[in-house]
Scaffold this active site. Sequence first.
Site, PDB file in Angstrom:
ATOM      1  N   ASP A 105       7.933  14.355  -4.013  1.00 30.04           N
ATOM      2  CA  ASP A 105       8.109  13.264  -3.063  1.00 30.04           C
ATOM      3  C   ASP A 105       6.999  13.306  -2.023  1.00 30.04           C
ATOM      4  O   ASP A 105       6.512  14.381  -1.648  1.00 30.04           O
ATOM      5  CB  ASP A 105       9.473  13.384  -2.378  1.00 30.04           C
ATOM      6  CG  ASP A 105       9.988  12.061  -1.843  1.00 30.04           C
ATOM      7  OD1 ASP A 105      10.972  11.543  -2.387  1.00 30.04           O
ATOM      8  OD2 ASP A 105       9.399  11.534  -0.880  1.00 30.04           O
ATOM      9  N   ASP A 152       1.653  12.837  -3.426  1.00 31.94           N
ATOM     10  CA  ASP A 152       1.254  11.448  -3.232  1.00 31.94           C
ATOM     11  C   ASP A 152       0.823  10.933  -4.602  1.00 31.94           C
ATOM     12  O   ASP A 152      -0.268  11.265  -5.076  1.00 31.94           O
ATOM     13  CB  ASP A 152       0.102  11.357  -2.232  1.00 31.94           C
ATOM     14  CG  ASP A 152      -0.449   9.944  -2.079  1.00 31.94           C
ATOM     15  OD1 ASP A 152       0.090   9.012  -2.712  1.00 31.94           O
ATOM     16  OD2 ASP A 152      -1.425   9.772  -1.329  1.00 31.94           O
ATOM     17  N   ILE A 153       1.683  10.163  -5.255  1.00 27.13           N
ATOM     18  CA  ILE A 153       1.381   9.762  -6.636  1.00 27.13           C
ATOM     19  C   ILE A 153       0.195   8.809  -6.743  1.00 27.13           C
ATOM     20  O   ILE A 153      -0.343   8.618  -7.839  1.00 27.13           O
ATOM     21  CB  ILE A 153       2.608   9.159  -7.340  1.00 27.13           C
ATOM     22  CG1 ILE A 153       3.073   7.876  -6.647  1.00 27.13           C
ATOM     23  CG2 ILE A 153       3.728  10.178  -7.464  1.00 27.13           C
ATOM     24  CD1 ILE A 153       4.064   7.080  -7.468  1.00 27.13           C
ATOM     25  N   ASN A 156       9.975   7.458 -10.843  1.00 28.03           N
ATOM     26  CA  ASN A 156      10.903   6.754  -9.961  1.00 28.03           C
ATOM     27  C   ASN A 156      10.269   6.313  -8.648  1.00 28.03           C
ATOM     28  O   ASN A 156      10.679   5.313  -8.067  1.00 28.03           O
ATOM     29  CB  ASN A 156      12.093   7.680  -9.674  1.00 28.03           C
ATOM     30  CG  ASN A 156      12.947   7.176  -8.531  1.00 28.03           C
ATOM     31  OD1 ASN A 156      13.703   6.216  -8.666  1.00 28.03           O
ATOM     32  ND2 ASN A 156      12.822   7.814  -7.365  1.00 28.03           N
ATOM     33  N   TYR A 209       6.212  -6.532  -4.813  1.00 24.54           N
ATOM     34  CA  TYR A 209       7.096  -5.546  -5.442  1.00 24.54           C
ATOM     35  C   TYR A 209       7.546  -6.028  -6.823  1.00 24.54           C
ATOM     36  O   TYR A 209       7.480  -5.284  -7.805  1.00 24.54           O
ATOM     37  CB  TYR A 209       8.304  -5.291  -4.548  1.00 24.54           C
ATOM     38  CG  TYR A 209       9.303  -4.327  -5.155  1.00 24.54           C
ATOM     39  CD1 TYR A 209       9.026  -2.964  -5.211  1.00 24.54           C
ATOM     40  CD2 TYR A 209      10.505  -4.774  -5.699  1.00 24.54           C
ATOM     41  CE1 TYR A 209       9.925  -2.073  -5.778  1.00 24.54           C
ATOM     42  CE2 TYR A 209      11.407  -3.893  -6.269  1.00 24.54           C
ATOM     43  CZ  TYR A 209      11.113  -2.545  -6.307  1.00 24.54           C
ATOM     44  OH  TYR A 209      12.006  -1.670  -6.876  1.00 24.54           O
ATOM     45  N   LYS A 238       6.713  -4.363 -10.518  1.00 21.21           N
ATOM     46  CA  LYS A 238       7.767  -3.900 -11.420  1.00 21.21           C
ATOM     47  C   LYS A 238       7.721  -4.623 -12.769  1.00 21.21           C
ATOM     48  O   LYS A 238       8.138  -4.069 -13.788  1.00 21.21           O
ATOM     49  CB  LYS A 238       9.132  -4.065 -10.756  1.00 21.21           C
ATOM     50  CG  LYS A 238       9.354  -3.087  -9.607  1.00 21.21           C
ATOM     51  CD  LYS A 238       9.207  -1.643 -10.062  1.00 21.21           C
ATOM     52  CE  LYS A 238       9.545  -0.641  -8.992  1.00 21.21           C
ATOM     53  NZ  LYS A 238       9.451   0.761  -9.459  1.00 21.21           N
TER      54      LYS A 238
END
Length: 255
Positions: free
Chosen positions: A40, A66-67, A93, A161, A165
Amino acid sequence: MNQRFDLTGRSVIVTGGGKGIGKVYSQELAKAGARVVAADIDGAAATAVAEGLTAQGLQALGLVVDISSEESTRAMAQAALDRFGAIDVLVNNASLMSVLARRSWLEIPVEEWDAVMAVNLRGMFLSCRAVFSAMQAKKYGKIVNISSSRVWEGNPNRLHYTTSKAGVIGFTRALAREVGEHGITVNAVTPGMTQSETQVASSSGNYLAARVAGRAIERVQVPDDLVGAVMFLSAAASDFMTGQTINVDGGKAMH
């Protein structure tokens, strides 16, 4: 337990695993016997989840990640390998959503649009690349991408967003074809509006009620409603299923 559904000993990375729905994924997967890496951006939250699970005698590791950073995702994968010796499952996720204001697409700042894409799409891309070599070496792996039921409904006011997605579904399908030869499956879940600790903070009572209206199962959706689908896609039971998207929203959108 039927071995098809047994997660015992599987090494699972959950991005965004320190808060909200991701926290529940981390907790429930660990309770099912998986060795969980809760990754996270909020390192304190990830550590707290891991410490809570360890205190119960379960295997877990909390990491600040930090993805959107290639270096950070590579470090995540290496930490998982160092601790558990394998990466069997990646649950993508983490996303940028609850902090986003609901507003017209004409009012979305360009820098906010770019930030959403950096986390929700680039972050998924980098996380998958970071774990690929470990899965390739085993000739087996499970990638579970979390999208959103917004893509079926075309909900307004968070266009960036919703767009990101929708991209997750295309990403899932194309990646499934690229990695299938290595025994890796890639599937997606589209959750409905879920009353998690992070979502409630950004949603009024009227908005929550509106999201419940029209569901075949007319009640508020909670994180536990999603756990079964994620577990299924993480288990051997779904080994011949790839490139697919499972909608879990109480029957609001049907496809």
